[in-house]
Design a protein around this motif. Structure first.
Motif, PDB file in Angstrom:
ATOM      1  N   GLY A 176      19.515   1.656 -26.083  1.00  0.00           N
ATOM      2  CA  GLY A 176      19.684   2.983 -25.508  1.00  0.00           C
ATOM      3  C   GLY A 176      20.522   3.947 -26.307  1.00  0.00           C
ATOM      4  N   TYR A 177      20.902   3.602 -27.558  1.00  0.00           N
ATOM      5  CA  TYR A 177      21.641   4.527 -28.400  1.00  0.00           C
ATOM      6  C   TYR A 177      20.674   5.519 -29.059  1.00  0.00           C
ATOM      7  CZ  TYR A 177      25.600   1.375 -27.657  1.00  0.00           C
ATOM      8  OH  TYR A 177      26.598   0.624 -27.080  1.00  0.00           O
ATOM      9  N   LEU A 178      21.165   6.356 -29.954  1.00  0.00           N
ATOM     10  CA  LEU A 178      20.389   7.511 -30.400  1.00  0.00           C
ATOM     11  C   LEU A 178      19.031   7.156 -30.990  1.00  0.00           C
ATOM     12  CD1 LEU A 178      20.401  10.623 -30.737  1.00  0.00           C
ATOM     13  CD2 LEU A 178      21.217  10.233 -33.061  1.00  0.00           C
ATOM     14  N   VAL A 179      18.974   6.198 -31.915  1.00  0.00           N
ATOM     15  CA  VAL A 179      17.687   5.848 -32.517  1.00  0.00           C
ATOM     16  C   VAL A 179      16.725   5.366 -31.436  1.00  0.00           C
ATOM     17  CG1 VAL A 179      16.515   4.298 -34.122  1.00  0.00           C
ATOM     18  CG2 VAL A 179      18.715   5.329 -34.760  1.00  0.00           C
ATOM     19  N   SER A 180      17.226   4.566 -30.525  1.00  0.00           N
ATOM     20  CA  SER A 180      16.429   4.096 -29.394  1.00  0.00           C
ATOM     21  C   SER A 180      15.971   5.260 -28.519  1.00  0.00           C
ATOM     22  CB  SER A 180      17.240   3.095 -28.571  1.00  0.00           C
ATOM     23  OG  SER A 180      16.551   2.664 -27.426  1.00  0.00           O
ATOM     24  N   GLN A 181      16.839   6.246 -28.338  1.00  0.00           N
ATOM     25  CA  GLN A 181      16.491   7.422 -27.536  1.00  0.00           C
ATOM     26  C   GLN A 181      15.342   8.195 -28.165  1.00  0.00           C
ATOM     27  OE1 GLN A 181      20.227   9.596 -26.903  1.00  0.00           O
ATOM     28  NE2 GLN A 181      21.209   7.627 -26.452  1.00  0.00           N
ATOM     29  N   PHE A 182      15.347   8.317 -29.493  1.00  0.00           N
ATOM     30  CA  PHE A 182      14.240   9.013 -30.158  1.00  0.00           C
ATOM     31  C   PHE A 182      12.922   8.270 -29.956  1.00  0.00           C
ATOM     32  CE2 PHE A 182      17.147  11.759 -32.458  1.00  0.00           C
ATOM     33  CZ  PHE A 182      16.379  12.908 -32.651  1.00  0.00           C
ATOM     34  N   LEU A 183      12.963   6.947 -29.913  1.00  0.00           N
ATOM     35  CA  LEU A 183      11.740   6.155 -29.763  1.00  0.00           C
ATOM     36  C   LEU A 183      11.182   6.189 -28.344  1.00  0.00           C
ATOM     37  CD1 LEU A 183      12.795   3.051 -31.881  1.00  0.00           C
ATOM     38  CD2 LEU A 183      10.945   4.652 -32.431  1.00  0.00           C
ATOM     39  N   SER A 184      12.015   6.494 -27.370  1.00  0.00           N
ATOM     40  CA  SER A 184      11.621   6.391 -25.960  1.00  0.00           C
ATOM     41  C   SER A 184      11.011   7.681 -25.416  1.00  0.00           C
ATOM     42  CB  SER A 184      12.846   6.026 -25.121  1.00  0.00           C
ATOM     43  OG  SER A 184      12.565   6.174 -23.745  1.00  0.00           O
ATOM     44  N   PRO A 185       9.822   7.627 -24.817  1.00  0.00           N
ATOM     45  CA  PRO A 185       9.247   8.824 -24.201  1.00  0.00           C
ATOM     46  C   PRO A 185      10.025   9.314 -22.986  1.00  0.00           C
ATOM     47  CG  PRO A 185       7.904   6.891 -23.732  1.00  0.00           C
ATOM     48  CD  PRO A 185       8.927   6.466 -24.746  1.00  0.00           C
ATOM     49  N   HIS A 186      10.879   8.465 -22.425  1.00  0.00           N
ATOM     50  CA  HIS A 186      11.728   8.899 -21.309  1.00  0.00           C
ATOM     51  C   HIS A 186      12.853   9.793 -21.811  1.00  0.00           C
ATOM     52  CE1 HIS A 186      14.178   8.888 -17.694  1.00  0.00           C
ATOM     53  NE2 HIS A 186      15.192   8.413 -18.400  1.00  0.00           N
ATOM     54  N   HIS A 187      13.516   9.379 -22.876  1.00  0.00           N
ATOM     55  CA  HIS A 187      14.650  10.124 -23.407  1.00  0.00           C
ATOM     56  C   HIS A 187      14.228  11.229 -24.373  1.00  0.00           C
ATOM     57  CE1 HIS A 187      17.340   7.213 -21.623  1.00  0.00           C
ATOM     58  NE2 HIS A 187      16.698   6.232 -22.233  1.00  0.00           N
ATOM     59  N   ASN A 188      13.114  11.052 -25.042  1.00  0.00           N
ATOM     60  CA  ASN A 188      12.627  12.011 -26.036  1.00  0.00           C
ATOM     61  C   ASN A 188      11.406  12.746 -25.492  1.00  0.00           C
ATOM     62  OD1 ASN A 188      11.657  13.427 -28.230  1.00  0.00           O
ATOM     63  ND2 ASN A 188      11.585  11.673 -29.608  1.00  0.00           N
ATOM     64  N   GLN A 189      11.630  13.953 -25.015  1.00  0.00           N
ATOM     65  CA  GLN A 189      10.542  14.773 -24.480  1.00  0.00           C
ATOM     66  C   GLN A 189      10.363  16.039 -25.316  1.00  0.00           C
ATOM     67  OE1 GLN A 189      10.929  15.232 -20.192  1.00  0.00           O
ATOM     68  NE2 GLN A 189      11.511  13.087 -19.924  1.00  0.00           N
ATOM     69  N   ARG A 190      10.672  15.913 -26.597  1.00  0.00           N
ATOM     70  CA  ARG A 190      10.535  17.035 -27.527  1.00  0.00           C
ATOM     71  C   ARG A 190       9.064  17.328 -27.803  1.00  0.00           C
ATOM     72  NH1 ARG A 190      15.671  17.456 -30.503  1.00  0.00           N
ATOM     73  NH2 ARG A 190      14.598  18.744 -32.056  1.00  0.00           N
ATOM     74  N   THR A 191       8.808  18.533 -28.264  1.00  0.00           N
ATOM     75  CA  THR A 191       7.439  18.931 -28.613  1.00  0.00           C
ATOM     76  C   THR A 191       7.335  19.354 -30.074  1.00  0.00           C
ATOM     77  OG1 THR A 191       7.879  21.186 -27.823  1.00  0.00           O
ATOM     78  CG2 THR A 191       6.873  19.634 -26.256  1.00  0.00           C
ATOM     79  N   ASP A 192       8.425  19.137 -30.855  1.00  0.00           N
ATOM     80  CA  ASP A 192       8.376  19.470 -32.278  1.00  0.00           C
ATOM     81  C   ASP A 192       7.959  18.239 -33.071  1.00  0.00           C
ATOM     82  OD1 ASP A 192      10.620  17.889 -32.139  1.00  0.00           O
ATOM     83  OD2 ASP A 192      12.030  19.403 -32.878  1.00  0.00           O
ATOM     84  N   GLU A 193       8.287  18.190 -34.351  1.00  0.00           N
ATOM     85  CA  GLU A 193       7.835  17.076 -35.182  1.00  0.00           C
ATOM     86  C   GLU A 193       8.544  15.764 -34.883  1.00  0.00           C
ATOM     87  OE1 GLU A 193       9.274  16.980 -39.401  1.00  0.00           O
ATOM     88  OE2 GLU A 193       9.876  19.046 -38.942  1.00  0.00           O
ATOM     89  N   TRP A 194       9.601  15.793 -34.048  1.00  0.00           N
ATOM     90  CA  TRP A 194      10.357  14.595 -33.706  1.00  0.00           C
ATOM     91  C   TRP A 194       9.969  14.006 -32.350  1.00  0.00           C
ATOM     92  CZ3 TRP A 194      12.385  13.289 -38.071  1.00  0.00           C
ATOM     93  CH2 TRP A 194      12.839  14.261 -38.964  1.00  0.00           C
ATOM     94  N   GLY A 195       8.940  14.522 -31.708  1.00  0.00           N
ATOM     95  CA  GLY A 195       8.543  13.991 -30.413  1.00  0.00           C
ATOM     96  C   GLY A 195       7.188  14.514 -29.981  1.00  0.00           C
TER      97      GLY A 195
END
Length: 422
Positions: A176-195
């Motif tokens: 659940g730390y930052l790298v894990s957060q980027f991988l998770s669709p729950h924590h990462n709901q971005r619409t740019d190139e990172w999600g």
């Protein structure tokens, strides 16, 4: 072969580095740095004890890449060469007797207790579940410039760790730390190139790996700790994890440590992720994530390690002889029995038993935070040259933790993070 023979076998990593046996000490939070992030003599003493105890590959606890983003009080911070002398002393002790020691590099993202940092950041401004919001604040969404700055920070920190004499680095991509957060669709709901898609959510970890590889060169091991799944609704799934493992293998990662869970669903501590009964065959294999490791082994040839659940030398040896993993990860047992590896390498079982730590207060006991704080207390005892206390009260440990948080909390208004030049 006997358990002793299996566990004592050396292993050659893709980088060419040779690990003297199959026992890997997985990361635990030591909280033994000074307030400025400088490693202490207690940290050096702790890792020297483990090196003398026969470990093959020792992974440090969270070392933070940004002094503005701690995961716990007492984290070591590596932003530049400021603490190089202390890092060298730590590395020298940790690699005694031919042991490997890899630095686990991390950023907590949103998963930092309230009051510890001026603010928390994450791929998206997603709060914790309701019963945890008293302990963890809602994060601010990272800007694109900040994302790129964090990638560069991982690379710089890896270069400093190599310079200090550590034998490898590990990306913390789990729990659940930052790298894990980027991988998770729950924590990462971005619409740019990172999600937005699973492929885009993987871009951050792959960019972190490339930055680190550029900093340390081709012959220096880089591993990753990765969730098999988040065990949260809408979170990182096994299918996405396997795709991430394939992408990391293609990129050239040296070792993948499989774990699972977050503070909100702490499967890595043994908390069941579902109400389904555990099969006898699964229980007998001891490790929490062996079934997933078998799937990963079918997908890639990269060396694998599973951490969590091992109780006996034979159980560890069976995991290796099955072909699913190349190393076995142990952690909490080494906080209460620091020289347990000497017994395991002789085919003997640990003297102590790892068990879930509970305060008797359900709201607290559901969080993985308590497990971290209780075992951190044992590591501090070893660092001071004292014996561990396997029966220490969990409630008393939690009270001490809350008191320490009150002492380090800051009351300044949040400020936006500024990207620094890479």
């Amino acid at each position: 072969m006997s358990a002793s023979t299996v566990l004592s076998q050396p292993f050659t990593l893709p980088s060419g580095a040779v690990v003297k046996n199959r026992l890997l000490k997985s990361a635990m939070s030591e909280a033994l740095a000074r307030r400025d992030g400088k490693p202490t003599p207690e940290l050096t003493r702790l890792y020297g004890e483990w090196a003398d105890g026969g470990i093959g590959l020792c992974v440090t606890g969270n070392v933070m890449i940004d002094k503005r983003a701690l995961g716990e009080p007492g984290n070591v911070i590596v932003e530049d060469e400021t603490h190089l002398a202390e890092l060298r002393a730590w590395a020298q002790a940790a690699t005694r007797g031919g042991a490997h020691c890899w630095v686990q590099l991390n950023h907590p993202g949103k998963q930092a207790p309230k009051g510890l940092n001026k603010e928390t950041v994450s791929p998206s401004a997603i709060p914790f579940r309701a019963d945890m919001q008293a302990f963890f604040g809602t994060p601010r969404e990272l800007t694109d410039a900040e994302v790129r700055d964090l990638i560069a920070r991982f690379g710089r920190a890896a270069g400093v760790c190599k310079q200090a004499g550590f034998t490898g680095v590990q990306i913390h991509g789990a729990h659940g730390y930052l790298v894990s957060q980027f991988l998770s669709p729950h924590h990462n709901q971005r619409t740019d190139e990172w999600g937005g898609t699973a492929e885009k959510r993987r871009r951050f970890v792959l960019a972190v790996y490339r930055a680190m590889r550029e900093a340390v060169g081709p012959g220096f091991p880089i591993g990753i700790k990765l969730n098999s799944a988040d065990f949260q609704r809408g979170g990182f799934t096994e299918e996405e994890s396997l795709d991430t493992i394939k992408a990391l293998a293609d990129a050239g990662i040296d070792l993948i440590e499989i774990s699972g869970g977050t503070y909100e669903a702490p499967a890595m501590t043994g908390v069941k992720a579902s109400k389904e009964p555990v099969k006898d065959s699964t229980r007998q294999r001891e490790a929490y994530f062996m079934a997933f490791a078998e799937k990963a082994r079918q997908a890639v040839k990269v060396p694998l390690v599973v951490t969590g659940g091992f109780r006996s030398a034979q159980g560890m040896a069976d995991a290796i002889t099955s072909g699913a993993v190349d190393f076995v990860g142990i952690a909490r047992i080494m906080a209460v029995e620091p020289r347990v590896c000497l017994r395991l390498l002789q085919g003997q079982d640990p003297l102590e038993t790892v068990r879930m730590r509970k305060t008797g207060i359900p709201m607290i006991d559901k969080m993985g935070l308590l497990e971290v704080t209780w075992y951190t207390g044992q590591l501090k005892r070893i660092g001071r040259g004292e014996a561990p206390k396997p029966n220490e009260s969990s409630l008393w440990v939690f009270i001490k933790y809350i008191a320490s948080m009150a002492g380090v909390g800051r009351k300044k208004k949040p400020t936006r993070l500024r990207a620094t030049a890479s």
